[in-house]
Design a protein around this motif. Structure first.
Motif, short mmCIF file in Angstrom:
data_model
loop_
_atom_site.label_atom_id
_atom_site.label_comp_id
_atom_site.label_asym_id
_atom_site.label_seq_id
_atom_site.Cartn_x
_atom_site.Cartn_y
_atom_site.Cartn_z
N THR A 31 -10.91 54.39 31.68
CA THR A 31 -10.13 55.05 30.46
C THR A 31 -11.34 56.27 30.08
O THR A 31 -10.92 57.01 29.13
CB THR A 31 -9.82 54.10 29.26
OG1 THR A 31 -11.02 53.35 29.12
CG2 THR A 31 -8.82 53.21 29.83
N HIS A 32 -12.46 55.90 30.40
CA HIS A 32 -13.48 56.96 29.77
C HIS A 32 -13.47 58.12 30.43
O HIS A 32 -14.03 59.16 30.06
CB HIS A 32 -15.04 56.26 30.01
CG HIS A 32 -15.33 56.06 31.50
ND1 HIS A 32 -14.72 54.90 32.22
CD2 HIS A 32 -16.10 56.80 32.53
CE1 HIS A 32 -15.24 55.17 33.54
NE2 HIS A 32 -15.93 56.19 33.59
N LEU A 33 -12.75 58.24 31.59
CA LEU A 33 -12.86 59.54 32.30
C LEU A 33 -12.05 60.60 31.71
O LEU A 33 -11.30 60.53 30.87
CB LEU A 33 -12.19 59.35 33.78
CG LEU A 33 -12.73 58.31 34.72
CD1 LEU A 33 -11.87 58.21 36.03
CD2 LEU A 33 -14.43 58.86 35.23
N PHE A 34 -12.32 61.87 31.89
CA PHE A 34 -11.60 63.13 31.40
C PHE A 34 -11.31 62.99 29.99
O PHE A 34 -10.16 63.15 29.54
CB PHE A 34 -10.51 63.26 32.32
CG PHE A 34 -10.52 63.04 33.68
CD1 PHE A 34 -11.15 64.08 34.52
CD2 PHE A 34 -9.86 62.20 34.48
CE1 PHE A 34 -11.45 64.01 35.79
CE2 PHE A 34 -9.89 62.20 35.87
CZ PHE A 34 -10.55 63.05 36.39
N PRO A 35 -12.39 63.19 28.99
CA PRO A 35 -12.21 63.09 27.73
C PRO A 35 -11.57 64.03 27.01
O PRO A 35 -10.91 63.86 25.87
CB PRO A 35 -13.69 62.78 27.15
CG PRO A 35 -14.53 63.51 28.32
CD PRO A 35 -13.85 62.95 29.47
N ASN A 36 -11.54 65.22 27.62
CA ASN A 36 -10.94 66.42 26.97
C ASN A 36 -9.48 66.53 27.58
O ASN A 36 -8.86 67.58 27.49
CB ASN A 36 -11.71 67.45 27.30
CG ASN A 36 -13.28 67.54 26.55
OD1 ASN A 36 -13.13 66.90 25.50
ND2 ASN A 36 -14.11 67.82 27.28
N VAL A 37 -8.99 65.60 28.45
CA VAL A 37 -7.51 65.72 29.11
C VAL A 37 -6.46 64.99 28.25
O VAL A 37 -6.83 63.91 27.74
CB VAL A 37 -7.86 65.27 30.68
CG1 VAL A 37 -6.08 65.03 31.06
CG2 VAL A 37 -8.62 66.25 31.46
N GLU A 38 -5.27 65.70 28.13
CA GLU A 38 -4.41 64.71 27.54
C GLU A 38 -4.00 63.37 28.20
O GLU A 38 -3.82 63.65 29.27
CB GLU A 38 -2.83 65.56 27.51
CG GLU A 38 -2.07 64.90 26.70
CD GLU A 38 -0.54 65.59 26.55
OE1 GLU A 38 0.01 65.50 25.77
OE2 GLU A 38 -0.28 66.59 27.53
N LYS A 39 -3.72 62.34 27.65
CA LYS A 39 -3.42 61.00 28.15
C LYS A 39 -2.41 60.62 27.55
O LYS A 39 -2.42 60.13 26.68
CB LYS A 39 -4.70 60.31 28.40
CG LYS A 39 -5.79 60.74 29.21
CD LYS A 39 -7.19 59.73 28.93
CE LYS A 39 -8.27 60.48 29.35
NZ LYS A 39 -9.64 59.73 29.01
N LEU A 40 -1.36 60.42 28.41
CA LEU A 40 0.01 59.66 28.07
C LEU A 40 -0.04 58.07 28.36
O LEU A 40 -0.16 58.07 29.68
CB LEU A 40 1.14 60.46 28.42
CG LEU A 40 1.29 61.81 28.02
CD1 LEU A 40 2.63 62.40 28.44
CD2 LEU A 40 1.00 62.00 26.57
#
Length: 325
Positions: free
Chosen positions: A37-46
């Motif tokens: 869950t720490h990956l891609f902190p600046n990406v939208e996650k649904l």
């Protein structure tokens, strides 16, 4: 482009996400939020679930969806049906395991596929290949003429915690006497996850449709381990044991101890033909670069990391003792 990735945090999906971001695209990840869950902190996650938990995807639109984690045909159909009016293209990541065995030398997309009599059966362990083929069909049924299917083989490189390819590379780089099953001139085939990710991004940009094998360049098992030995600057001596009965008798010849050592009835599975995809932009990095990336990534893992597959040094020594007796 706006790209929705179903999955996106493990091996293949992670490489696709990185490739898309590096190409300047906007991505959204949809998954359960249970892994990396720490990956891609600046990406939208649904957040949601493939099995009835798609609410987060409603009333949204993207240019393309990449389905990395679809294993159950019903789930793929539900996702594609929900998104059909709000995405232009559905890319489904499938597998070469859809093909019937024995697989012919240099076999292509025309080879016969596995089929399951009861299409309501969702036992993915027993019918993995059959269900992946049904997933391909369900995606095309929901979005006819707008679906791209990519049939993968072995994927290697950083992030591969299955250790299937990693074991051979790491062990060959460690020196000493190493047991390798089969013969050094047996075919072998591997694609780096980022090379596949780059192709997916190109396919999205070009709006490709159809069915494509996206396996790696054909080399030999000897090349694979010799390259690892060279990159690791090791003094490894390889003992090739082309005797499945011997291996089975002493430690077991399955994937637990010898990952990627296929049974004879699989035929020439490691010679899967990807010419069609290569003609449209699939490229491969040199084997040496794949091996180096694996070793560089492995060096970042904790010192107490335990391989999920492969021989222990004790099992290897037991085999050598019996083989040389």
């Amino acid at each position: 482009m706006k790209i929705l990735i179903l999955g996106g945090t493990i091996l293949v999906g992670r490489h696709i996400a990185e490739a898309a971001l590096d190409a300047g695209h906007n991505i959204t990840l949809f998954n359960r939020g249970q892994t990396n869950t720490h990956l891609f902190p600046n990406v939208e996650k649904l957040r949601g679930d493939r099995d009835g938990g798609l609410a987060a995807l409603r009333d949204r639109s993207w240019d393309v969806v990449v389905d990395v984690n679809g294993y159950v045909p019903r789930h793929v159909y539900d996702s594609a049906s929900l998104l059909k009016d709000r995405v232009g293209q559905y890319i489904y990541v499938s597998t070469g395991a859809v093909y019937q065995t024995p697989f012919p030398i240099n076999g292509d997309e025309s080879h016969a596929v596995r089929r399951i009599e009861d299409e309501t059966n969702e036992d993915t362990n027993t019918y993995y290949g059959e269900l992946k083929y049904l997933c391909e069909r369900r995606a095309e049924e929901a979005m006819p003429g707008r679906t791209l299917v990519c049939r993968l083989g072995l994927v290697a490189g950083r992030y591969d915690d299955s250790d299937r390819a990693t074991y051979w590379v790491v062990r060959a780089s460690q020196g000493g006497t190493m047991v390798v099953p089969g013969k050094p001139d047996d075919a072998f085939q591997v694609i780096h996850g980022r090379d596949f990710g780059n192709f997916i991004v190109r396919a999205a940009e070009q709006n490709l449709t159809g069915v494509y094998n996206t396996t790696g360049e054909v080399i030999t098992w000897g090349q694979w381990v010799e390259t690892a030995k060279a990159v690791g600057e090791a003094d490894t001596t390889f003992v090739w044991i082309d005797d499945r009965e011997f291996l089975e008798r002493h430690v077991g010849a399955g994937w637990r101890h010898f990952p990627l050592y296929l049974p004879p009835d699989w035929g020439a599975w490691w010679t899967n033909n990807s010419d069609k995809a290569q003609a449209l932009g699939l490229t491969y990095r040199p084997t040496e670069d794949i091996v180096r990336d694996i070793l560089d990534w492995y060096a970042t893992l904790p010192d107490d990391y335990m391989m999920r597959v492969g021989l222990s040094l004790e099992q290897e020594q037991t085999l050598l003792t019996h083989w040389q007796a």
